[in-house]
Design an enzyme around this catalytic site. Structure first.
Site, PDB file in Angstrom:
ATOM      1  N   LYS A  68      49.643  40.114  46.205  1.00  0.00           N
ATOM      2  CA  LYS A  68      50.067  38.878  46.850  1.00  0.00           C
ATOM      3  C   LYS A  68      51.526  38.943  47.281  1.00  0.00           C
ATOM      4  O   LYS A  68      52.295  39.814  46.880  1.00  0.00           O
ATOM      5  CB  LYS A  68      49.796  37.689  45.929  1.00  0.00           C
ATOM      6  CG  LYS A  68      48.290  37.394  45.830  1.00  0.00           C
ATOM      7  CD  LYS A  68      47.987  36.021  45.311  1.00  0.00           C
ATOM      8  CE  LYS A  68      46.507  35.687  45.507  1.00  0.00           C
ATOM      9  NZ  LYS A  68      46.175  34.364  44.954  1.00  0.00           N
TER      10      LYS A  68
ATOM     11  N   ARG B  37      41.944  39.065  38.920  1.00  0.00           N
ATOM     12  CA  ARG B  37      41.256  39.317  40.196  1.00  0.00           C
ATOM     13  C   ARG B  37      42.061  40.359  40.958  1.00  0.00           C
ATOM     14  O   ARG B  37      43.193  40.097  41.366  1.00  0.00           O
ATOM     15  CB  ARG B  37      41.134  38.015  40.984  1.00  0.00           C
ATOM     16  CG  ARG B  37      40.332  38.113  42.277  1.00  0.00           C
ATOM     17  CD  ARG B  37      40.209  36.725  42.908  1.00  0.00           C
ATOM     18  NE  ARG B  37      39.390  36.728  44.110  1.00  0.00           N
ATOM     19  CZ  ARG B  37      39.847  36.915  45.347  1.00  0.00           C
ATOM     20  NH1 ARG B  37      41.152  37.146  45.549  1.00  0.00           N
ATOM     21  NH2 ARG B  37      39.036  36.895  46.385  1.00  0.00           N
TER      22      ARG B  37
END
Length: 313
Positions: A249, A283
């Site tokens: 991210k 995740r």
């Protein structure tokens, strides 16, 4: 924090004391799909397969059906505990109908369910897509909009599926009109999740089928996300397994000055920190490396025996 390292409902200064956080979960042992997870002694790895042409990470590498199925099966073979299949990215982009989203995700779910016992989740905010995916073999609905559509709770309640309730504040696939602001980001996230969990319970979803996700980077800037990660025990103290979706991210990239494609080390570091602070599912895009990292966390904590013990024996 108790003497055995368990997170309690105590004020932030107590729950964020240094050391490992072993969450006091309401329902630590979960049957999710065809697998059983003891989240008192397991950090599950959720692999990511995006059947989208505009994924922020893979840029459409698994958009074709055969590539998506191949990636999902390979993730399971590499040790992923479950596979999260998405047909629409979280960020704004071209509108896609529910029917088209179903056409993207359901064939992957169906084929993966026929080839593996891996837990399958569908990343969607649409009740229609969730219904079709559950019928095809998905056992988790990963709603990154936190039950923004009230019908989603009813869909999950009427099935055997688990719901992942994620913090985000913008309408689905829309940008906030101005940069996000929080007086206290962790308190805001905890309050949101508590309210949405109550909504799920009221709809008839039992505690044993609820997972929560603080929503790293979702309607948050890098400073928000870093603080939220440090204060993850406050989310953990709600008593539900916490999913940390941290892989590749922007907060990782901005923290390190790394572009997309060069964030693996940072992603593994923050996944490990999240596990130390009580997350029980991570995740991740890079399956093999992430599985090794989480299995090493388990071995270090004494939850897993080493594969072999030969050194100095």
């Amino acid at each position: 924090m108790t003497t055995d390292g368990r997170a309690t409902g105590l004020p932030a200064d107590d729950v964020t004391a240094p050391g490992w956080v072993v969450p006091h979960l309401r329902e630590p042992v979960r049957r999710i799909g065809r697998r059983t997870f003891d989240f008192d002694h397991r950090i599950a790895v959720m692999a990511i397969v995006n059947r989208t042409p505009d994924s922020f990470h893979d840029k459409g590498a698994t958009f074709a059906l055969d590539r998506a199925v191949e990636a999902a099966v390979r993730a399971a073979d590499l040790g992923a505990d479950w596979v999260d299949i998405g047909g629409v990215k979280f960020a704004p982009g071209p509108e896609l109908s529910a029917a088209d989203e179903i056409d993207r995700v359901v064939p992957v779910v169906r084929q993966l369910a026929g080839e593996s016992d891996v837990t399958i989740s569908v990343d969607t905010f649409r009740p229609e897509v969730a219904t079709a995916a559950i019928a095809a073999g998905a056992s988790v609905v990963n709603d990154t909009t936190g039950l923004s559509d009230p019908r989603m709770a009813s869909v999950v309640a009427d099935s055997d599926a688990t719901i992942v309730i994620t913090h985000s504040i913008a309408p689905p696939r829309q940008r906030l009109p101005e940069p996000p602001h929080y007086d206290d980001v962790a308190a805001s996230v905890v309050g949101f999740l508590r309210e949405r969990v109550d909504r799920a319970l009221a709809a008839g979803i039992p505690e044993s089928r609820i997972i929560i996700d603080p929503g790293h980077d979702l309607n948050k800037n890098t400073l928000h996300t870093l603080e939220l990660t440090r204060r993850l025990p406050e989310v953990v103290a709600l008593g539900y397994p916490v999913l940390a979706a941290v892989s590749n991210k922007d907060f990782v990239g901005e923290s390190l000055g790394r572009p997309r494609g060069e964030r693996l080390s940072g992603s593994l570091a923050v996944a490990t920190v999240s596990a130390m602070l009580g997350a029980r599912i991570v995740r991740m895009h890079d399956v093999l490396e992430s599985v090794d990292a989480m299995r090493m966390v388990e071995a270090t904590l004494g939850w897993r025996e080493p594969v072999e013990v030969r050194h100095n024996t």
